[in-house]
Design a protein around this motif. Sequence first.
Motif, PDB file in Angstrom:
ATOM      1  N   GLY A  10      42.088  41.099  40.488  1.00  0.00           N
ATOM      2  CA  GLY A  10      42.911  41.094  39.270  1.00  0.00           C
ATOM      3  C   GLY A  10      42.263  40.376  38.106  1.00  0.00           C
ATOM      4  O   GLY A  10      42.897  39.558  37.437  1.00  0.00           O
ATOM      5  N   ILE A  11      40.997  40.673  37.871  1.00  0.00           N
ATOM      6  CA  ILE A  11      40.297  40.040  36.746  1.00  0.00           C
ATOM      7  C   ILE A  11      40.010  41.093  35.674  1.00  0.00           C
ATOM      8  O   ILE A  11      39.083  41.894  35.813  1.00  0.00           O
ATOM      9  CB  ILE A  11      38.975  39.385  37.214  1.00  0.00           C
ATOM     10  CG1 ILE A  11      39.292  38.344  38.289  1.00  0.00           C
ATOM     11  CG2 ILE A  11      38.235  38.758  36.042  1.00  0.00           C
ATOM     12  CD1 ILE A  11      38.079  37.804  39.007  1.00  0.00           C
ATOM     13  N   PHE A  36      48.150  41.214  31.109  1.00  0.00           N
ATOM     14  CA  PHE A  36      47.600  41.994  32.210  1.00  0.00           C
ATOM     15  C   PHE A  36      48.236  41.537  33.525  1.00  0.00           C
ATOM     16  O   PHE A  36      48.410  40.336  33.760  1.00  0.00           O
ATOM     17  CB  PHE A  36      46.078  41.820  32.291  1.00  0.00           C
ATOM     18  CG  PHE A  36      45.341  42.671  31.301  1.00  0.00           C
ATOM     19  CD1 PHE A  36      45.224  44.044  31.516  1.00  0.00           C
ATOM     20  CD2 PHE A  36      44.781  42.124  30.166  1.00  0.00           C
ATOM     21  CE1 PHE A  36      44.548  44.846  30.600  1.00  0.00           C
ATOM     22  CE2 PHE A  36      44.110  42.915  29.247  1.00  0.00           C
ATOM     23  CZ  PHE A  36      43.994  44.276  29.467  1.00  0.00           C
ATOM     24  N   TYR A  37      48.557  42.516  34.371  1.00  0.00           N
ATOM     25  CA  TYR A  37      49.181  42.235  35.678  1.00  0.00           C
ATOM     26  C   TYR A  37      48.375  42.914  36.778  1.00  0.00           C
ATOM     27  O   TYR A  37      47.834  44.015  36.584  1.00  0.00           O
ATOM     28  CB  TYR A  37      50.627  42.760  35.708  1.00  0.00           C
ATOM     29  CG  TYR A  37      51.533  42.034  34.759  1.00  0.00           C
ATOM     30  CD1 TYR A  37      52.238  40.891  35.168  1.00  0.00           C
ATOM     31  CD2 TYR A  37      51.677  42.453  33.437  1.00  0.00           C
ATOM     32  CE1 TYR A  37      53.068  40.209  34.282  1.00  0.00           C
ATOM     33  CE2 TYR A  37      52.500  41.770  32.543  1.00  0.00           C
ATOM     34  CZ  TYR A  37      53.189  40.645  32.974  1.00  0.00           C
ATOM     35  OH  TYR A  37      54.000  39.972  32.093  1.00  0.00           O
ATOM     36  N   ARG A  38      48.317  42.240  37.917  1.00  0.00           N
ATOM     37  CA  ARG A  38      47.730  42.848  39.106  1.00  0.00           C
ATOM     38  C   ARG A  38      48.825  43.684  39.753  1.00  0.00           C
ATOM     39  O   ARG A  38      49.938  43.185  39.966  1.00  0.00           O
ATOM     40  CB  ARG A  38      47.253  41.756  40.069  1.00  0.00           C
ATOM     41  CG  ARG A  38      46.311  42.252  41.139  1.00  0.00           C
ATOM     42  CD  ARG A  38      45.517  41.095  41.696  1.00  0.00           C
ATOM     43  NE  ARG A  38      46.264  40.310  42.650  1.00  0.00           N
ATOM     44  CZ  ARG A  38      46.269  40.532  43.965  1.00  0.00           C
ATOM     45  NH1 ARG A  38      45.554  41.508  44.477  1.00  0.00           N
ATOM     46  NH2 ARG A  38      46.968  39.766  44.772  1.00  0.00           N
ATOM     47  N   VAL A  39      48.542  44.932  40.010  1.00  0.00           N
ATOM     48  CA  VAL A  39      49.583  45.831  40.529  1.00  0.00           C
ATOM     49  C   VAL A  39      49.106  46.540  41.798  1.00  0.00           C
ATOM     50  O   VAL A  39      47.902  46.691  42.033  1.00  0.00           O
ATOM     51  CB  VAL A  39      49.994  46.904  39.480  1.00  0.00           C
ATOM     52  CG1 VAL A  39      50.620  46.256  38.261  1.00  0.00           C
ATOM     53  CG2 VAL A  39      48.810  47.792  39.081  1.00  0.00           C
ATOM     54  N   LYS A  40      50.067  46.906  42.617  1.00  0.00           N
ATOM     55  CA  LYS A  40      49.796  47.726  43.806  1.00  0.00           C
ATOM     56  C   LYS A  40      50.304  49.131  43.502  1.00  0.00           C
ATOM     57  O   LYS A  40      51.406  49.284  42.951  1.00  0.00           O
ATOM     58  CB  LYS A  40      50.519  47.147  45.019  1.00  0.00           C
ATOM     59  CG  LYS A  40      50.179  47.821  46.321  1.00  0.00           C
ATOM     60  CD  LYS A  40      50.866  47.102  47.476  1.00  0.00           C
ATOM     61  CE  LYS A  40      50.517  47.767  48.789  1.00  0.00           C
ATOM     62  NZ  LYS A  40      51.203  47.116  49.919  1.00  0.00           N
ATOM     63  N   GLY A  54      45.486  47.833  41.197  1.00  0.00           N
ATOM     64  CA  GLY A  54      44.995  48.052  39.836  1.00  0.00           C
ATOM     65  C   GLY A  54      45.283  46.896  38.907  1.00  0.00           C
ATOM     66  O   GLY A  54      45.892  45.888  39.295  1.00  0.00           O
ATOM     67  N   ILE A  55      44.809  47.051  37.683  1.00  0.00           N
ATOM     68  CA  ILE A  55      45.075  46.095  36.602  1.00  0.00           C
ATOM     69  C   ILE A  55      45.829  46.864  35.525  1.00  0.00           C
ATOM     70  O   ILE A  55      45.376  47.928  35.089  1.00  0.00           O
ATOM     71  CB  ILE A  55      43.765  45.502  36.053  1.00  0.00           C
ATOM     72  CG1 ILE A  55      43.077  44.653  37.144  1.00  0.00           C
ATOM     73  CG2 ILE A  55      44.025  44.672  34.802  1.00  0.00           C
ATOM     74  CD1 ILE A  55      41.698  44.150  36.783  1.00  0.00           C
ATOM     75  N   ALA A  56      46.991  46.321  35.145  1.00  0.00           N
ATOM     76  CA  ALA A  56      47.854  47.038  34.201  1.00  0.00           C
ATOM     77  C   ALA A  56      48.178  46.160  33.008  1.00  0.00           C
ATOM     78  O   ALA A  56      48.429  44.960  33.163  1.00  0.00           O
ATOM     79  CB  ALA A  56      49.138  47.461  34.894  1.00  0.00           C
TER      80      ALA A  56
END
Lengths: 313, 120
Positions: A193-194, A244-248, A282-284
């Motif tokens: 998540g970077i 930005f958010y780390r997403v599944k 992903g990164i959203a």
Amino acid sequence: MKIPSISTVASKLLQSEHTIVWRQDWSILKASGSDIRKYLQGQITQDMGKLTAGKGIHSFILTPQGKTVSELYILEGNSDELILLTPSDYAVSTVARLRQFALGYQLRIGVVDTYSVLEIQGVQAAKKLQHFDLPAMESAWLTTCHAGDIHALTISEKPHAFWLIGNTPELETIACSNMLDKDDIEAMRILQGIPRFGTDWDEKIYPMNANLIEFDGVSFDKGCYVGQEVTSRMHWRGGIKKRFYRVKLGGVPETLPCPILTTAKIGMLTSAATDAEGVCFGIAHLPIEVAESDTPLSLENSTEVNIIETCHA
Amino acid sequence: MGMEVTEAAAEKIQGLLEKETNEALHLRIFVSGGGCSGFQYGFTFDEEVKQDDTVVESRGIKLLVDAMSIDLLKGSEIDYQSSLQGESFVIRNPNAGSTCGCGQSFTPAESGSGCANAGY
């Protein structure tokens, strides 16, 4: 479209040994001069006072209008020099920009082509530092140390990862096994998540809307620097609207970047990768208001998007 | 193109010079890197006129400007203003493309390289 995936081999090496990869996507600059720290204090978002022999800083260079010019990691070098790491695609423009306002200062700033960045990551990564007689490193983010011309920077706490910065031939002496390719390293970045400047976001987005605070890239009490007016206003007057958010993901996206929807388009999926089990993350880039509600999110092809956490250091 | 001093600024500068009781003093105006917009203005008294200085005379005031700053200050008007935020010198600079809120720093309209320092 093929999205990056981490190989089973790489995944096992990270959990049992270490992996090595050349970070050619980062360039090394050196800066020196009697008042280099004073000058940089007026140019970057982070407080130069936080830079010590054992701790680097993460920062950005902005336009006077508060948009991003480039990203920097800064650490102390030898003989009063500073080492600046910047995305390779932005190295030339970063040097030009840093020289632009140097009127009245005696400075040297330039790209060092003979230096490279080598990343070592994994549970046994710290052991590889012994090869260069580097001391045992703390796992805290941005901890630094050096032995001769080789400098080490902790770039990730979990899994433990270091960047080694130094002369390329010297670094080549350990770059012979457990080597990863670009696909693996890109997958690891996304799975961790970077968000990456130049990939997930660019100069059109205010860095305050790109997790500048979460990646410890800004000081709000350091005083003036180029772009400070807009940055401070966004912080103190509630101007930060997106993060930005780390997403599944419930599946693999068809294109990247691709829109994220509620009933209408509200954000973008900017990167995606699959882990060793084939699960897609992903990164959203999403509005904070929507991300903090329980509103269901999806891609245009109805793939589910579930927020895991805010991207952070 | 020279530089101009408004009546209010000339009066203030003259008053400050009289307090210093050194007839050799002149006001030096310079530009250096810094501030919210990249370049910031600086003011100081100086009794030495350096070889590469440009000496500008306006309303009986001699201004000293160094060779690096002169291109960024050509055509400027130096004023002295009082407001609720206090009193200060204000520079109206035709070379400034943008100026920060407090007026103390600016970005040139044509941003070239401000520094000819050596690289690595």
